[in-house]
Design a protein around this motif. Structure first.
Motif, mmCIF file in Angstrom:
data_model
loop_
_atom_site.group_PDB
_atom_site.id
_atom_site.type_symbol
_atom_site.label_atom_id
_atom_site.label_comp_id
_atom_site.label_asym_id
_atom_site.label_seq_id
_atom_site.Cartn_x
_atom_site.Cartn_y
_atom_site.Cartn_z
ATOM 1 N N PHE A 7 0.821 -1.197 0.000
ATOM 2 C CA PHE A 7 0.000 0.000 0.000
ATOM 3 C C PHE A 7 0.864 1.261 0.000
ATOM 4 O O PHE A 7 0.600 2.217 -0.736
ATOM 5 C CB PHE A 7 -0.931 -0.023 1.220
ATOM 6 N N ILE A 8 1.926 1.271 0.790
ATOM 7 C CA ILE A 8 2.843 2.414 0.832
ATOM 8 C C ILE A 8 3.533 2.588 -0.505
ATOM 9 O O ILE A 8 3.683 3.710 -1.009
ATOM 10 C CB ILE A 8 3.864 2.253 1.984
ATOM 11 N N LEU A 9 3.945 1.501 -1.136
ATOM 12 C CA LEU A 9 4.588 1.573 -2.442
ATOM 13 C C LEU A 9 3.646 2.164 -3.482
ATOM 14 O O LEU A 9 4.034 3.030 -4.270
ATOM 15 C CB LEU A 9 5.053 0.179 -2.882
ATOM 16 N N ILE A 10 2.400 1.724 -3.483
ATOM 17 C CA ILE A 10 1.413 2.252 -4.421
ATOM 18 C C ILE A 10 1.207 3.748 -4.191
ATOM 19 O O ILE A 10 1.156 4.539 -5.135
ATOM 20 C CB ILE A 10 0.081 1.484 -4.309
ATOM 21 N N LEU A 11 1.092 4.165 -2.926
ATOM 22 C CA LEU A 11 0.902 5.585 -2.620
ATOM 23 C C LEU A 11 2.094 6.418 -3.060
ATOM 24 O O LEU A 11 1.934 7.511 -3.609
ATOM 25 C CB LEU A 11 0.650 5.781 -1.126
ATOM 26 N N VAL A 12 3.297 5.926 -2.839
ATOM 27 C CA VAL A 12 4.493 6.652 -3.266
ATOM 28 C C VAL A 12 4.499 6.806 -4.783
ATOM 29 O O VAL A 12 4.811 7.887 -5.307
ATOM 30 C CB VAL A 12 5.769 5.939 -2.759
ATOM 31 N N LEU A 13 4.155 5.759 -5.506
ATOM 32 C CA LEU A 13 4.125 5.846 -6.961
ATOM 33 C C LEU A 13 3.075 6.841 -7.448
ATOM 34 O O LEU A 13 3.325 7.630 -8.355
ATOM 35 C CB LEU A 13 3.874 4.465 -7.570
ATOM 36 N N ILE A 14 1.909 6.821 -6.839
ATOM 37 C CA ILE A 14 0.836 7.735 -7.246
ATOM 38 C C ILE A 14 1.229 9.183 -6.960
ATOM 39 O O ILE A 14 1.076 10.061 -7.813
ATOM 40 C CB ILE A 14 -0.477 7.367 -6.542
ATOM 41 N N PHE A 15 1.741 9.445 -5.755
ATOM 42 C CA PHE A 15 2.092 10.819 -5.406
ATOM 43 C C PHE A 15 3.292 11.317 -6.205
ATOM 44 O O PHE A 15 3.353 12.491 -6.560
ATOM 45 C CB PHE A 15 2.351 10.946 -3.912
ATOM 46 N N SER A 16 4.254 10.451 -6.502
ATOM 47 C CA SER A 16 5.390 10.906 -7.299
ATOM 48 C C SER A 16 4.961 11.198 -8.733
ATOM 49 O O SER A 16 5.452 12.141 -9.357
ATOM 50 C CB SER A 16 6.518 9.877 -7.268
ATOM 51 N N ALA A 17 4.035 10.410 -9.272
ATOM 52 C CA ALA A 17 3.530 10.698 -10.614
ATOM 53 C C ALA A 17 2.743 11.995 -10.611
ATOM 54 O O ALA A 17 2.832 12.797 -11.547
ATOM 55 C CB ALA A 17 2.666 9.545 -11.107
ATOM 56 N N GLY A 18 1.973 12.242 -9.572
ATOM 57 C CA GLY A 18 1.234 13.495 -9.468
ATOM 58 C C GLY A 18 2.157 14.693 -9.346
ATOM 59 O O GLY A 18 1.925 15.741 -9.959
ATOM 60 N N TYR A 19 3.216 14.559 -8.576
ATOM 61 C CA TYR A 19 4.186 15.642 -8.433
ATOM 62 C C TYR A 19 4.896 15.913 -9.755
ATOM 63 O O TYR A 19 5.133 17.060 -10.116
ATOM 64 C CB TYR A 19 5.204 15.298 -7.343
ATOM 65 N N ALA A 20 5.203 14.856 -10.493
ATOM 66 C CA ALA A 20 5.886 15.027 -11.767
ATOM 67 C C ALA A 20 5.006 15.766 -12.768
ATOM 68 O O ALA A 20 5.511 16.481 -13.634
ATOM 69 C CB ALA A 20 6.294 13.669 -12.326
ATOM 70 N N GLN A 21 3.689 15.624 -12.653
ATOM 71 C CA GLN A 21 2.789 16.310 -13.569
ATOM 72 C C GLN A 21 2.632 17.789 -13.209
ATOM 73 O O GLN A 21 2.293 18.593 -14.065
ATOM 74 C CB GLN A 21 1.409 15.639 -13.568
ATOM 75 N N GLN A 22 2.860 18.158 -11.959
ATOM 76 C CA GLN A 22 2.629 19.524 -11.510
ATOM 77 C C GLN A 22 3.847 20.421 -11.634
ATOM 78 O O GLN A 22 3.701 21.630 -11.742
ATOM 79 C CB GLN A 22 2.160 19.526 -10.044
ATOM 80 N N THR A 23 5.038 19.867 -11.605
ATOM 81 C CA THR A 23 6.237 20.698 -11.629
ATOM 82 C C THR A 23 6.484 21.211 -13.038
ATOM 83 O O THR A 23 6.083 20.614 -14.029
ATOM 84 C CB THR A 23 7.469 19.907 -11.154
ATOM 85 N N SER A 24 7.160 22.350 -13.118
ATOM 86 C CA SER A 24 7.474 22.907 -14.429
ATOM 87 C C SER A 24 8.628 22.126 -15.053
ATOM 88 O O SER A 24 9.505 21.615 -14.367
ATOM 89 C CB SER A 24 7.842 24.384 -14.295
#
Length: 87
Positions: A7-24
């Motif tokens: 569950f932690i691994l899945i959350l880390v992957l989701i949040f890192s993908a979300g962060y990658a979409q938001q940064t310039s």
């Protein structure tokens, strides 16, 4: 324990993908700058550009082979099933 780690691994992957979409992205900024330069340089030739939709291109060459591909796939499936049933 394993489920929590998964569950932690899945959350880390989701949040890192979300962060990658938001940064310039500096490559996007450079592309935007280059595209703006192309637009600025293209203004004198604006009247020479063709109007309307683009050329659709040539027909796809694989269309004629679709029946052959389907027959080949069915043949491979039948061959594998006969091998499985024989053993």
């Amino acid at each position: 324990m394993q489920l929590r780690n998964f569950f932690i691994l899945i959350l880390v992957l989701i949040f890192s993908a979300g962060y990658a979409q938001q940064t310039s992205n500096r490559f996007e900024e450079e592309d935007a700058r280059l595209n703006q330069n192309e637009v600025d340089n293209a203004e004198p030739f604006k009247d020479e550009l063709p109007q309307g939709p683009g050329n659709p291109g040539e027909p796809v060459p694989i269309n004629g082979y679709i029946p052959v591909l389907i027959l080949t796939a069915v043949g491979i499936i039948m061959y594998r099933n006969m091998q499985k049933n024989a053993s």
